[in-house]
Design a protein around this motif. Sequence first.
Motif, PDB file in Angstrom:
ATOM      1  N   LYS A   1       0.717  -1.290   0.234  1.00  0.00           N
ATOM      2  CA  LYS A   1       0.460   0.055   0.475  1.00  0.00           C
ATOM      3  C   LYS A   1       0.814   1.083   0.302  1.00  0.00           C
ATOM      4  CE  LYS A   1      -3.693  -2.557   2.529  1.00  0.00           C
ATOM      5  NZ  LYS A   1      -5.209  -2.239   4.099  1.00  0.00           N
TER       6      LYS A   1
ATOM      7  N   LEU B   1      -2.742  -2.430  -3.844  1.00  0.00           N
ATOM      8  CA  LEU B   1      -1.512  -1.874  -5.191  1.00  0.00           C
ATOM      9  C   LEU B   1      -2.107  -3.202  -5.818  1.00  0.00           C
ATOM     10  CD1 LEU B   1       1.308  -0.152  -4.215  1.00  0.00           C
ATOM     11  CD2 LEU B   1      -0.480   1.132  -4.553  1.00  0.00           C
TER      12      LEU B   1
ATOM     13  N   TRP C   1       2.351  -3.992 -11.633  1.00  0.00           N
ATOM     14  CA  TRP C   1       3.508  -3.356 -11.040  1.00  0.00           C
ATOM     15  C   TRP C   1       4.377  -1.425 -10.864  1.00  0.00           C
ATOM     16  CZ3 TRP C   1       4.952  -3.228  -5.920  1.00  0.00           C
ATOM     17  CH2 TRP C   1       5.858  -2.616  -4.778  1.00  0.00           C
TER      18      TRP C   1
ATOM     19  N   VAL D   1       2.017   0.720 -11.028  1.00  0.00           N
ATOM     20  CA  VAL D   1       1.347   1.515  -9.485  1.00  0.00           C
ATOM     21  C   VAL D   1       2.984   2.114  -9.455  1.00  0.00           C
ATOM     22  CG1 VAL D   1      -0.080  -0.202  -8.878  1.00  0.00           C
ATOM     23  CG2 VAL D   1       2.081  -0.369  -8.329  1.00  0.00           C
TER      24      VAL D   1
ATOM     25  N   ASN E   1       4.004   6.246  -8.824  1.00  0.00           N
ATOM     26  CA  ASN E   1       4.094   7.296  -7.217  1.00  0.00           C
ATOM     27  C   ASN E   1       5.594   6.677  -7.629  1.00  0.00           C
ATOM     28  OD1 ASN E   1       1.639   6.689  -5.959  1.00  0.00           O
ATOM     29  ND2 ASN E   1       1.915   4.957  -7.303  1.00  0.00           N
TER      30      ASN E   1
ATOM     31  N   ILE F   1       5.784   3.246  -0.464  1.00  0.00           N
ATOM     32  CA  ILE F   1       5.418   1.399  -0.616  1.00  0.00           C
ATOM     33  C   ILE F   1       5.569   0.964   0.740  1.00  0.00           C
ATOM     34  CG2 ILE F   1       4.576  -0.187  -1.506  1.00  0.00           C
ATOM     35  CD1 ILE F   1       5.287   0.716  -4.205  1.00  0.00           C
TER      36      ILE F   1
END
Length: 610
Positions: free
Chosen positions: A254, A325, A359, A362, A366, A371
Amino acid sequence: MKKRTRLVIFLLVIAFIAYFLYPTIKWYFMFNEEDRKEASYQGDALKAAIGDKVTKTYNDLKTFDKDDAYPAEMKTFTAKYKKEVKHINKANPVHKVTVSKNVTFKEMYETLLAANAGDKDSDKRRKEKYVDSFFRSALQKQYTKSYDAKKQVKRSIIKLGLDLQGGAYAVVEVNFDDPSVKEKYPKGISAEEKTAMIDNAAMKINNRINKFGLSETSIQKIKDQGKIIINLPGVKDTSELREIIETVGVLEFKVVSKEGSDMLAKLQREAAAEGKVVVDKDGSLLKEYADQLPADTQALYKSNKDEYGVESENRQMLVVEKESLLGENVKISSAAVQQGNLGQNVIGFTLEGKDADRWAEVTGANVGRQIAIILDNVILETPTVQEKITGGRSQITLGNAPIEHLQNIALILKTGSLNVPLTIAEENTVGASLGADTINKGLWACLWGITAVLIFMFLYYSVAGLIADCALILNLIFLMGGLALFNGTLTLPGIAGIVLTIGMAVDANVIIFERIKEEYRSGKTFKTSVNLGFQRAFWAIFDSNITTFFAGIGLSIFGTGALKGFAVTLCLGIVSSLYTALFVSKLIFDAMISGDKEIKTLRLLTFRGK
């Protein structure tokens, strides 16, 4: 082999067995109930016990009249005090402090308090805290070593099975045929994936048990059968065990909300200034504070274990976005500690298929954000995304973290995502009173068995019977030493194996003695008869025992529970019986007939002398 060489080998074996058997003797015959209780502490209980003992000792010594009651503690204080005095004298060479030969606690306390003390009340309070910390840290270090030493003894003993000491027992099956598993692995599950799933289940169960602070646990994985055997000594209700298995969490990734974490930190500071707390008794964020956080976020603790393996009270609470995620069905194909580009240790892991594509999305969205790696609603680490990661191959750098910590995170990454349903196939509890009664009857069975064999061998074989009796006693000592060497557990079937070993142990001696008689009656000298008796009886003894040994090996490999306990003691008993009968008995015989005087009767082997 020369007699002296055989004697040296025998003494070395005795020393070797004594080394491994000593902790068991110390635990059951030299430790009192309080020592055994202290050795069983772990986690929160260990931390609290050491803290209570430190406080009691320190308060007693602060009365300045109980130095003699704490000689070990005073020795520790004196050694640390002398080092501290050197630092004080180095900082203030004009007014040097001297250390008397038999320095008292009062002298140490007042000297440290007076050293560089200021006139302000704040300086005095600071100095008092320093002195308290000086003595308390010394006591904590000493008591921690003491508890660790006792725990080390406990780890090295022959443990008692649940049928002897009481507790909860369960056999957990990994359900590979569950529809959710078949959906995730439509092409079937490989042997490697099954092994990883079992490792994952065992790790999660163990983590949950440690979190709940339950007793020292034995978790045995039977990978070829897809089963996990769990033993919880001292647990009286299997509902505790069922709760552990049914509430194991999952691995999630997350995004850490910086805005939310900063807001939470501000709320914590404001609450502390007003003398309030932001969490309830269970450690969850109170609703009035949770409502002030950004939408779709949640506050979780970050793992911060102390030297006792207990989560620290000063754990940091971070805010993460609620959305997972990669979901709960993420599949990490591999994860291991590797060497990074700069030579540092990093964790490398690989995602496959849709997870790798997700992956990449995300991480690309970010970059620069943290994470959170979350297991069972606890944040393990919060690495920062450096760049968009394509191809599914990622590296996590955690600075100077210990290699053991990195390996643990790698294991969690590899196995924490492989969720598989667990079912309890068997569960049972055994009361401690039943265990005590079982031990008592088992010991009496062993005692009567040994006594009957010892008496029979002496009455039938005279002096040679006494040699066999010595071999039998050594056989039992070696057997128990073998259990200690392999960290074995003594169970009720294990006691049955020992009783059986007692009866079988003299078989080899009987064969040897009868062979010696035959050789002597054929006209050979007694010394020659002894040598030939041992030589010609060897293969008959070896063949008869080796078949039983392999049967025991089969039981230990394919059997579980009661069968395994019986097989282990049976196999160890066979090995020790062969050694004592063929090696030790021959050594004693050689010592008896080593003189020049020729023995012309069979009085050593029978009262009749014929």
